[in-house]
Each structure stands twice: as structure tokens, then as C-alpha cells.
Scaffold this motif. Structure first.
Motif, PDB file in Angstrom:
ATOM      1  N   ASP B  20       0.832  -1.206   0.000  1.00  0.00           N
ATOM      2  CA  ASP B  20       0.000   0.000   0.000  1.00  0.00           C
ATOM      3  C   ASP B  20       0.862   1.249   0.000  1.00  0.00           C
ATOM      4  O   ASP B  20       0.599   2.195  -0.732  1.00  0.00           O
ATOM      5  CB  ASP B  20      -0.925   0.022   1.227  1.00  0.00           C
ATOM      6  CG  ASP B  20      -2.096  -0.933   1.036  1.00  0.00           C
ATOM      7  OD1 ASP B  20      -2.249  -1.429  -0.109  1.00  0.00           O
ATOM      8  OD2 ASP B  20      -2.816  -1.169   1.998  1.00  0.00           O
ATOM      9  N   SER B  21       1.923   1.238   0.827  1.00  0.00           N
ATOM     10  CA  SER B  21       2.739   2.449   0.957  1.00  0.00           C
ATOM     11  C   SER B  21       3.466   2.726  -0.351  1.00  0.00           C
ATOM     12  O   SER B  21       3.639   3.871  -0.748  1.00  0.00           O
ATOM     13  CB  SER B  21       3.729   2.299   2.123  1.00  0.00           C
ATOM     14  OG  SER B  21       5.031   2.069   1.661  1.00  0.00           O
ATOM     15  N   ARG B  22       3.875   1.651  -1.049  1.00  0.00           N
ATOM     16  CA  ARG B  22       4.577   1.818  -2.318  1.00  0.00           C
ATOM     17  C   ARG B  22       3.631   2.413  -3.364  1.00  0.00           C
ATOM     18  O   ARG B  22       3.951   3.384  -4.051  1.00  0.00           O
ATOM     19  CB  ARG B  22       5.088   0.459  -2.781  1.00  0.00           C
ATOM     20  CG  ARG B  22       5.664   0.455  -4.164  1.00  0.00           C
ATOM     21  CD  ARG B  22       6.405  -0.851  -4.376  1.00  0.00           C
ATOM     22  NE  ARG B  22       6.620  -1.113  -5.786  1.00  0.00           N
ATOM     23  CZ  ARG B  22       5.852  -1.917  -6.495  1.00  0.00           C
ATOM     24  NH1 ARG B  22       4.811  -2.513  -5.948  1.00  0.00           N
ATOM     25  NH2 ARG B  22       6.118  -2.121  -7.769  1.00  0.00           N
ATOM     26  N   ARG B  23       2.435   1.838  -3.453  1.00  0.00           N
ATOM     27  CA  ARG B  23       1.454   2.324  -4.431  1.00  0.00           C
ATOM     28  C   ARG B  23       1.075   3.766  -4.090  1.00  0.00           C
ATOM     29  O   ARG B  23       0.934   4.621  -4.956  1.00  0.00           O
ATOM     30  CB  ARG B  23       0.209   1.430  -4.391  1.00  0.00           C
ATOM     31  CG  ARG B  23      -0.463   1.300  -5.731  1.00  0.00           C
ATOM     32  CD  ARG B  23      -1.565   0.260  -5.672  1.00  0.00           C
ATOM     33  NE  ARG B  23      -1.064  -1.075  -5.404  1.00  0.00           N
ATOM     34  CZ  ARG B  23      -1.607  -1.924  -4.522  1.00  0.00           C
ATOM     35  NH1 ARG B  23      -2.640  -1.562  -3.803  1.00  0.00           N
ATOM     36  NH2 ARG B  23      -1.105  -3.116  -4.337  1.00  0.00           N
ATOM     37  N   SER B  24       0.947   4.013  -2.769  1.00  0.00           N
ATOM     38  CA  SER B  24       0.558   5.334  -2.293  1.00  0.00           C
ATOM     39  C   SER B  24       1.618   6.368  -2.662  1.00  0.00           C
ATOM     40  O   SER B  24       1.303   7.444  -3.164  1.00  0.00           O
ATOM     41  CB  SER B  24       0.375   5.260  -0.782  1.00  0.00           C
ATOM     42  OG  SER B  24      -0.142   6.443  -0.302  1.00  0.00           O
ATOM     43  N   GLN B  25       2.888   6.020  -2.435  1.00  0.00           N
ATOM     44  CA  GLN B  25       3.986   6.938  -2.733  1.00  0.00           C
ATOM     45  C   GLN B  25       4.009   7.261  -4.225  1.00  0.00           C
ATOM     46  O   GLN B  25       4.174   8.405  -4.623  1.00  0.00           O
ATOM     47  CB  GLN B  25       5.312   6.285  -2.301  1.00  0.00           C
ATOM     48  CG  GLN B  25       6.533   7.162  -2.488  1.00  0.00           C
ATOM     49  CD  GLN B  25       6.696   8.169  -1.368  1.00  0.00           C
ATOM     50  OE1 GLN B  25       6.028   8.108  -0.345  1.00  0.00           O
ATOM     51  NE2 GLN B  25       7.569   9.122  -1.571  1.00  0.00           N
ATOM     52  N   ARG B  26       3.809   6.227  -5.046  1.00  0.00           N
ATOM     53  CA  ARG B  26       3.796   6.411  -6.496  1.00  0.00           C
ATOM     54  C   ARG B  26       2.674   7.381  -6.885  1.00  0.00           C
ATOM     55  O   ARG B  26       2.854   8.289  -7.683  1.00  0.00           O
ATOM     56  CB  ARG B  26       3.574   5.053  -7.155  1.00  0.00           C
ATOM     57  CG  ARG B  26       3.977   4.962  -8.589  1.00  0.00           C
ATOM     58  CD  ARG B  26       3.838   3.535  -9.051  1.00  0.00           C
ATOM     59  NE  ARG B  26       4.919   2.692  -8.544  1.00  0.00           N
ATOM     60  CZ  ARG B  26       6.062   2.488  -9.197  1.00  0.00           C
ATOM     61  NH1 ARG B  26       6.257   3.040 -10.354  1.00  0.00           N
ATOM     62  NH2 ARG B  26       7.003   1.726  -8.696  1.00  0.00           N
ATOM     63  N   ARG B  27       1.495   7.168  -6.276  1.00  0.00           N
ATOM     64  CA  ARG B  27       0.350   8.025  -6.589  1.00  0.00           C
ATOM     65  C   ARG B  27       0.627   9.454  -6.135  1.00  0.00           C
ATOM     66  O   ARG B  27       0.296  10.415  -6.817  1.00  0.00           O
ATOM     67  CB  ARG B  27      -0.902   7.482  -5.886  1.00  0.00           C
ATOM     68  CG  ARG B  27      -2.182   8.129  -6.385  1.00  0.00           C
ATOM     69  CD  ARG B  27      -3.381   7.555  -5.662  1.00  0.00           C
ATOM     70  NE  ARG B  27      -3.504   6.112  -5.871  1.00  0.00           N
ATOM     71  CZ  ARG B  27      -4.241   5.311  -5.104  1.00  0.00           C
ATOM     72  NH1 ARG B  27      -4.870   5.797  -4.073  1.00  0.00           N
ATOM     73  NH2 ARG B  27      -4.318   4.028  -5.359  1.00  0.00           N
ATOM     74  N   GLY B  28       1.285   9.579  -4.951  1.00  0.00           N
ATOM     75  CA  GLY B  28       1.626  10.906  -4.444  1.00  0.00           C
ATOM     76  C   GLY B  28       2.517  11.654  -5.414  1.00  0.00           C
ATOM     77  O   GLY B  28       2.254  12.813  -5.746  1.00  0.00           O
ATOM     78  N   ALA B  82      -2.092  14.699  -2.842  1.00  0.00           N
ATOM     79  CA  ALA B  82      -0.769  14.102  -3.032  1.00  0.00           C
ATOM     80  C   ALA B  82      -0.074  13.945  -1.691  1.00  0.00           C
ATOM     81  O   ALA B  82       0.492  12.892  -1.380  1.00  0.00           O
ATOM     82  CB  ALA B  82       0.063  14.964  -3.967  1.00  0.00           C
ATOM     83  N   LEU B  83      -0.151  15.003  -0.847  1.00  0.00           N
ATOM     84  CA  LEU B  83       0.508  14.978   0.461  1.00  0.00           C
ATOM     85  C   LEU B  83      -0.061  13.867   1.326  1.00  0.00           C
ATOM     86  O   LEU B  83       0.635  13.271   2.133  1.00  0.00           O
ATOM     87  CB  LEU B  83       0.338  16.321   1.167  1.00  0.00           C
ATOM     88  CG  LEU B  83       1.221  17.454   0.670  1.00  0.00           C
ATOM     89  CD1 LEU B  83       0.878  18.745   1.384  1.00  0.00           C
ATOM     90  CD2 LEU B  83       2.684  17.118   0.885  1.00  0.00           C
ATOM     91  N   LYS B  84      -1.361  13.599   1.144  1.00  0.00           N
ATOM     92  CA  LYS B  84      -1.985  12.539   1.916  1.00  0.00           C
ATOM     93  C   LYS B  84      -1.370  11.183   1.546  1.00  0.00           C
ATOM     94  O   LYS B  84      -1.279  10.283   2.371  1.00  0.00           O
ATOM     95  CB  LYS B  84      -3.487  12.546   1.619  1.00  0.00           C
ATOM     96  CG  LYS B  84      -4.278  11.559   2.431  1.00  0.00           C
ATOM     97  CD  LYS B  84      -5.738  11.606   2.067  1.00  0.00           C
ATOM     98  CE  LYS B  84      -6.447  10.390   2.628  1.00  0.00           C
ATOM     99  NZ  LYS B  84      -7.891  10.492   2.548  1.00  0.00           N
ATOM    100  N   HIS B  85      -0.947  11.062   0.277  1.00  0.00           N
ATOM    101  CA  HIS B  85      -0.487   9.756  -0.200  1.00  0.00           C
ATOM    102  C   HIS B  85       1.001   9.507  -0.034  1.00  0.00           C
ATOM    103  O   HIS B  85       1.432   8.359  -0.049  1.00  0.00           O
ATOM    104  CB  HIS B  85      -0.844   9.583  -1.676  1.00  0.00           C
ATOM    105  CG  HIS B  85      -2.298   9.331  -1.878  1.00  0.00           C
ATOM    106  ND1 HIS B  85      -2.898   8.183  -1.441  1.00  0.00           N
ATOM    107  CD2 HIS B  85      -3.268  10.075  -2.448  1.00  0.00           C
ATOM    108  CE1 HIS B  85      -4.185   8.231  -1.741  1.00  0.00           C
ATOM    109  NE2 HIS B  85      -4.421   9.385  -2.342  1.00  0.00           N
ATOM    110  N   GLY B  86       1.796  10.573   0.058  1.00  0.00           N
ATOM    111  CA  GLY B  86       3.236  10.332   0.074  1.00  0.00           C
ATOM    112  C   GLY B  86       3.949  11.093   1.171  1.00  0.00           C
ATOM    113  O   GLY B  86       3.327  11.751   2.005  1.00  0.00           O
ATOM    114  N   GLU B  87       5.283  11.001   1.142  1.00  0.00           N
ATOM    115  CA  GLU B  87       6.091  11.635   2.180  1.00  0.00           C
ATOM    116  C   GLU B  87       6.354  13.094   1.831  1.00  0.00           C
ATOM    117  O   GLU B  87       6.685  13.424   0.698  1.00  0.00           O
ATOM    118  CB  GLU B  87       7.413  10.887   2.331  1.00  0.00           C
ATOM    119  CG  GLU B  87       7.220   9.474   2.825  1.00  0.00           C
ATOM    120  CD  GLU B  87       8.524   8.852   3.289  1.00  0.00           C
ATOM    121  OE1 GLU B  87       8.488   8.100   4.264  1.00  0.00           O
ATOM    122  OE2 GLU B  87       9.561   9.127   2.674  1.00  0.00           O
TER     123      GLU B  87
END
Lengths: 120, 157
Positions: B20-28, B82-87
Motif C-alpha cells: 500500500d505504501s509503495r502504491r501510495s507513494q507512487r500516486r503521491g 498528493a501529500l496525503k499519499h506520500g512523504e
């Protein structure tokens, strides 16, 4: 002397803008649901308004600084806020800022400096 | 049997979380890039609006100005998502891509000239953004691999 004061003001201003972005990140993390719900809950979130205030304050600082410093010096220095934001994220969000990321931030700052120098 | 399942379950959860975190970061990263494109679009709209109106009053009633405001708002919302999804430390510097788009617009659409310094600056920013974007997704990948390995050891145990 005024140069030093202007630089200090710039540091404070970029710090305010980075904390603004940090508050926006905290707001974003607390959002749930779809886009419409998201917009409403964002507007109701106090951190969102704190973020806006911090941005506004940093903009005022920048205007004051611009009276002392040429834009080709002042503008690239505002990219300091990437450094502050990375430090905040590492300290309070537990993000791992590795050396690749620091290098990338460094390259971006160099790039913005080059563009500003080119326009001067 | 039941002991094995309880030992495996956290590892599987870990793996799902890393996935999830990987997909999320990519989306971010993707969302930030799109939001910088929207910002660049508002610059085109504003530039055209300023160019075709004779007075500030006329400019205020230009539909292009309204369009620019709407696009700005959409870009801001995209940034929040975007901020919600990534670092934060990865996504914030990527916003500087906006410089690149606006400079390219100036050259391609408005016949502006780019100095050698400007070209070098744009290439350096692209290098920095690519480095951050690439390594932040790879970091998430590595996390996923580690989770896979821990699943394997859990299975072997």
C-alpha cells in the motif's frame, strides 16, 4: 549589516513557509472520504487555516526582504524551505530522508540558483 | 497449524501495508507532477489574459482569469491529496518542477529566450526531481522486499 538582517528575515520566512507546508501535510493526513467530503473537512480543519496564515506571513517576510536584496539572490534562497520541510518531516513524521533525497534537494536548489542568475 | 497461522498473519499484514505504501507513494508523486502541470497551465491563462486586456478593470472580468483561479484551486486540492499519499520530504521538492514547465512554456509559446544558465538550471532541477522521485519509490520497493523476506522466514520457521 542590513544585508545580514535581510538574510535572517529570509531564514525566518522560509521556516514559516515550511511549517505551513508541514501543517498542510498534517491536514491532508487527517482527511477521509471522497473529494467533496475532503474539501469540506479541509476547510473545517484549523491546521489548514494555520497553514494559510503561515504562508501569508512568509510572503510578508519575503516582501520585506526584497526591499534589501536583489531578487536573483532572494529568490533562490527561498528554496531553503525544502531543507526545513525535510528536517520537520524527519523529526515529527518519522520520514527517512536518505542521502539520495538530500542530494536531490541540493540539485534543485542549485538549479533554481542557476535560473535566477541567468535572469539577472 | 493455528500457531503457524498466527505467526504468518502479521507478516502478511506487513507485506500488504508495504504494498500500500509503495502504491501510495507512487500516486503521491504522480499527483504532485499533475498539480505542477496545472500551475503551469494557470500561467498560460494569466499571460494570455494580461496580454489581451487594455486595463486592469477589463482583466478582472476576463473569463480566462476565472478559469485560472479555478485551475489554481484544483491544483491546490491535488497537492493536498498528493501529500496525503506520500512523504512530505519527497513530494515538496518535486513542486519545483513548476519552474521547468513555466520556463518551457515561455520558450515554446511566448517566444522567450532561455540563457545557458537557464538551460543548465532546468536540467539540474529535472535531475534533482528525478532523483527524489525515483529513490523515494525504490525505497518503498525495498521496504516491500524486506516484508517479502520476513514472510519467507516466517513460513520457514
Amino acid at each position: 549589516m542590513e544585508f545580514i538582517v535581510a538574510l535572517l528575515l529570509l531564514v525566518v520566512g522560509t521556516w514559516l513557509s515550511a511549517t505551513g507546508m508541514f501543517m498542510l501535510k498534517l491536514t491532508a493526513d487527517s482527511l477521509k472520504g471522497g473529494i467533496a467530503d475532503g474539501i469540506i473537512s479541509m476547510l473545517l480543519h484549523w491546521r489548514f487555516w494555520l497553514a494559510c496564515t503561515l504562508y501569508g506571513a512568509s510572503f510578508l517576510f519575503y516582501l520585506v526582504v526584497l526591499r534589501e536584496l536583489p531578487i536573483s539572490i532572494a529568490y533562490p534562497l527561498t528554496s531553503m524551505n525544502y531543507i526545513w520541510a525535510a528536517l520537520l518531516a524527519r523529526r515529527y513524521l518519522g520520514e527517512r530522508v536518505d542521502s539520495w533525497r538530500w542530494t536531490g534537494i541540493g540539485l534543485i536548489i542549485v538549479g533554481i540558483t542557476l535560473i535566477s542568475v541567468g535572469h539577472a | 497449524m493455528s500457531a503457524k497461522r498466527t505467526r504468518n498473519k502479521p507478516a502478511a499484514d506487513d507485506r500488504r501495508r508495504e504494498d500500500d505504501s509503495r502504491r501510495s507513494q507512487r500516486r503521491g508523486v504522480l499527483l504532485v507532477v499533475i498539480s505542477t502541470l496545472l500551475v503551469a497551465l494557470t500561467h498560460i491563462l494569466l499571460k494570455v489574459a494580461v496580454g489581451r486586456s487594455d486595463s486592469v478593470m477589463l482583466l478582472l472580468f476576463d473569463p480566462l482569469l476565472v478559469a485560472a483561479l479555478i485551475v489554481t484551486f484544483a491544483g491546490g486540492m491535488l497537492l493536498v491529496y498528493a501529500l496525503k499519499h506520500g512523504e512530505l520530504s519527497a513530494l515538496y521538492p518535486i513542486i519545483s518542477l513548476g519552474f521547468v514547465w513555466v520556463a518551457l512554456e515561455g520558450v515554446l509559446l511566448f517566444d522567450e529566450k532561455l540563457s545557458p544558465f537557464g538551460i543548465a538550471g532546468i536540467l539540474t532541477i529535472i535531475a534533482g526531481v528525478s532523483l527524489i522521485g525515483h529513490t523515494s519509490m525504490r525505497q518503498a520497493d525495498r521496504g516491500r522486499k524486506k516484508a517479502h523476506n520476513s514472510t519467507d522466514t516466517a513460513r520457514r520457521a
